[in-house]
Write a protein that holds these residues in place. Structure first.
Motif, short mmCIF file in Angstrom:
data_model
loop_
_atom_site.label_atom_id
_atom_site.label_comp_id
_atom_site.label_asym_id
_atom_site.label_seq_id
_atom_site.Cartn_x
_atom_site.Cartn_y
_atom_site.Cartn_z
N SER A 194 0.82 -1.21 0.00
CA SER A 194 0.00 0.00 0.00
C SER A 194 0.85 1.26 0.00
O SER A 194 0.39 2.33 -0.42
N GLN A 195 2.08 1.16 0.48
CA GLN A 195 2.98 2.32 0.52
C GLN A 195 3.93 2.37 -0.68
O GLN A 195 4.55 3.40 -0.95
N MET A 196 4.05 1.26 -1.38
CA MET A 196 4.99 1.18 -2.49
C MET A 196 4.41 1.82 -3.74
O MET A 196 3.20 1.76 -3.98
N ASP A 197 5.26 2.44 -4.52
CA ASP A 197 4.81 3.03 -5.77
C ASP A 197 4.19 1.94 -6.64
O ASP A 197 4.81 0.89 -6.86
N PRO A 198 2.97 2.16 -7.16
CA PRO A 198 2.31 1.11 -7.96
C PRO A 198 3.06 0.74 -9.23
O PRO A 198 2.82 -0.33 -9.81
N ASP A 199 3.99 1.59 -9.67
CA ASP A 199 4.77 1.23 -10.85
C ASP A 199 5.74 0.09 -10.57
O ASP A 199 6.19 -0.57 -11.52
N MET A 200 6.07 -0.16 -9.30
CA MET A 200 6.98 -1.27 -8.99
C MET A 200 6.32 -2.62 -9.26
O MET A 200 6.88 -3.45 -9.99
N PRO A 201 5.14 -2.91 -8.70
CA PRO A 201 4.50 -4.19 -9.07
C PRO A 201 4.15 -4.26 -10.55
O PRO A 201 4.18 -5.34 -11.14
N ARG A 202 3.83 -3.13 -11.15
CA ARG A 202 3.54 -3.14 -12.59
C ARG A 202 4.78 -3.56 -13.38
O ARG A 202 4.68 -4.33 -14.33
N THR A 257 12.88 -1.24 -21.54
CA THR A 257 11.70 -1.89 -22.11
C THR A 257 10.60 -2.03 -21.06
O THR A 257 9.43 -1.74 -21.32
N LEU A 258 10.99 -2.47 -19.86
CA LEU A 258 10.00 -2.64 -18.79
C LEU A 258 9.39 -1.32 -18.38
O LEU A 258 8.20 -1.25 -18.05
N SER A 259 10.19 -0.26 -18.36
CA SER A 259 9.65 1.05 -17.99
C SER A 259 8.57 1.49 -18.97
O SER A 259 7.58 2.12 -18.57
N ARG A 260 8.73 1.14 -20.24
CA ARG A 260 7.70 1.47 -21.23
C ARG A 260 6.47 0.57 -21.06
O ARG A 260 5.33 1.02 -21.30
N ARG A 261 6.68 -0.65 -20.64
CA ARG A 261 5.56 -1.59 -20.48
C ARG A 261 4.73 -1.31 -19.23
O ARG A 261 3.61 -1.81 -19.11
N VAL A 262 5.28 -0.53 -18.30
CA VAL A 262 4.54 -0.18 -17.09
C VAL A 262 3.20 0.46 -17.46
O VAL A 262 2.15 0.14 -16.87
N GLY A 263 3.20 1.36 -18.44
CA GLY A 263 1.96 1.99 -18.87
C GLY A 263 0.98 1.01 -19.47
O GLY A 263 -0.23 1.13 -19.27
N THR A 264 1.50 0.03 -20.19
CA THR A 264 0.63 -1.00 -20.77
C THR A 264 -0.05 -1.82 -19.68
O THR A 264 -1.25 -2.11 -19.76
N ARG A 291 -0.71 -0.86 -16.66
CA ARG A 291 -1.72 0.00 -16.03
C ARG A 291 -2.95 0.16 -16.92
O ARG A 291 -4.09 -0.04 -16.46
N ASN A 292 -2.74 0.49 -18.18
CA ASN A 292 -3.86 0.79 -19.08
C ASN A 292 -4.69 -0.45 -19.42
O ASN A 292 -5.90 -0.35 -19.63
N ASP A 293 -4.02 -1.62 -19.47
CA ASP A 293 -4.74 -2.85 -19.80
C ASP A 293 -5.31 -3.55 -18.57
O ASP A 293 -5.92 -4.62 -18.68
N GLY A 294 -5.09 -2.97 -17.39
CA GLY A 294 -5.62 -3.56 -16.16
C GLY A 294 -4.97 -4.86 -15.76
O GLY A 294 -5.61 -5.68 -15.07
#
Length: 226
Positions: free
Chosen positions: A56-64, A207-214, A216-219
């Protein structure tokens, strides 16, 4: 004699199931204090650095980033991604760098309860513990434990400890690039570094940094939302 051996085996099996279920149940609420992998670093006198941070405290981009790099179907499988396993087997049959098909759930089971290596016997226990954590923890807790006990460098465990080591701030605020680079280290943490990465780590991290948005956007991280 045979009946006696059978009774002893059944009792031993029952004790094993009860102890392991209780063990897994405890870790549903309590952070794993230590792992066999950490013990290896202690024996090798490398030391252990870890700093637990709730999901809950971790930036959500890390698990993404972890989902993007390690297990795209994390939220939809039951602990085993048979498509990924089949794909890894086909690639490995062609030679070259060996790739695994383990899910984040399987890696968490191994990291929390077992040791590295061990062949087919260890894999069997890994499968058993994977079933247990999927049943008793759920996806959010699995990801939380994974991102706190997975190696993120030599003697460094967890995304938060990795962020402090590489970027000098905790994991509550990570850029997609930082999250991607930590995730890129996860498969081979003793041979890679997220700070000033070169070669594969730099390319894969970007590559992974770019996929983070995918993700998130694809749920693809929908199961992690509390």
């Amino acid at each position: 004699m045979v009946a006696r051996i059978l009774r002893i085996s059944l009792k031993a099996g029952l004790v094993f199931v009860l102890v392991t279920v209780a063990w897994v149940g405890l870790y549903r609420f309590v952070p794993p204090p230590f792992t066999w992998t950490m013990m290896g670093d202690v024996i090798a006198e490398r030391g252990v650095t870890k700093d637990w941070m709730p999901l809950s405290q971790m930036d959500p981009d890390m698990p993404r980033a972890a989902i993007a790099g390690e297990d795209a179907r994390f939220c939809t499988h039951n602990g085993f991604d048979f498509r990924a396993m089949a794909g890894a087997a086909a690639r490995n049959a062609k030679g070259g760098r060996i790739r695994g098909g383990s899910t984040i759930s399987q890696q968490t089971a191994k990291n929390a309860f077992l040791f590295q290596g061990g062949g087919y016997l260890r894999k069997a226990f890994e499968a058993y513990f994977t079933v247990l954590i999927e049943a008793l923890w759920g996806k959010r807790r699995i990801m939380e434990v994974y991102l706190n006990i997975a190696e993120t460098g030599i003697g460094t465990y967890g995304a938060n400890a990795g962020a402090l080591r590489y970027f000098h701030h905790d994991a509550s605020k990570l850029s997609p690039t930082e999250a991607g680079r930590i995730a890129a280290v996860l498969p081979l943490p003793k041979k890679r570094a997220a700070i000033d990465p070169r070669g594969f780590v730099r390319r894969h991290g970007n590559t992974l940094s770019r996929r983070v948005g995918t993700v998130r956007n694809d749920g693809l991280d929908a199961c992690l939302k509390g």
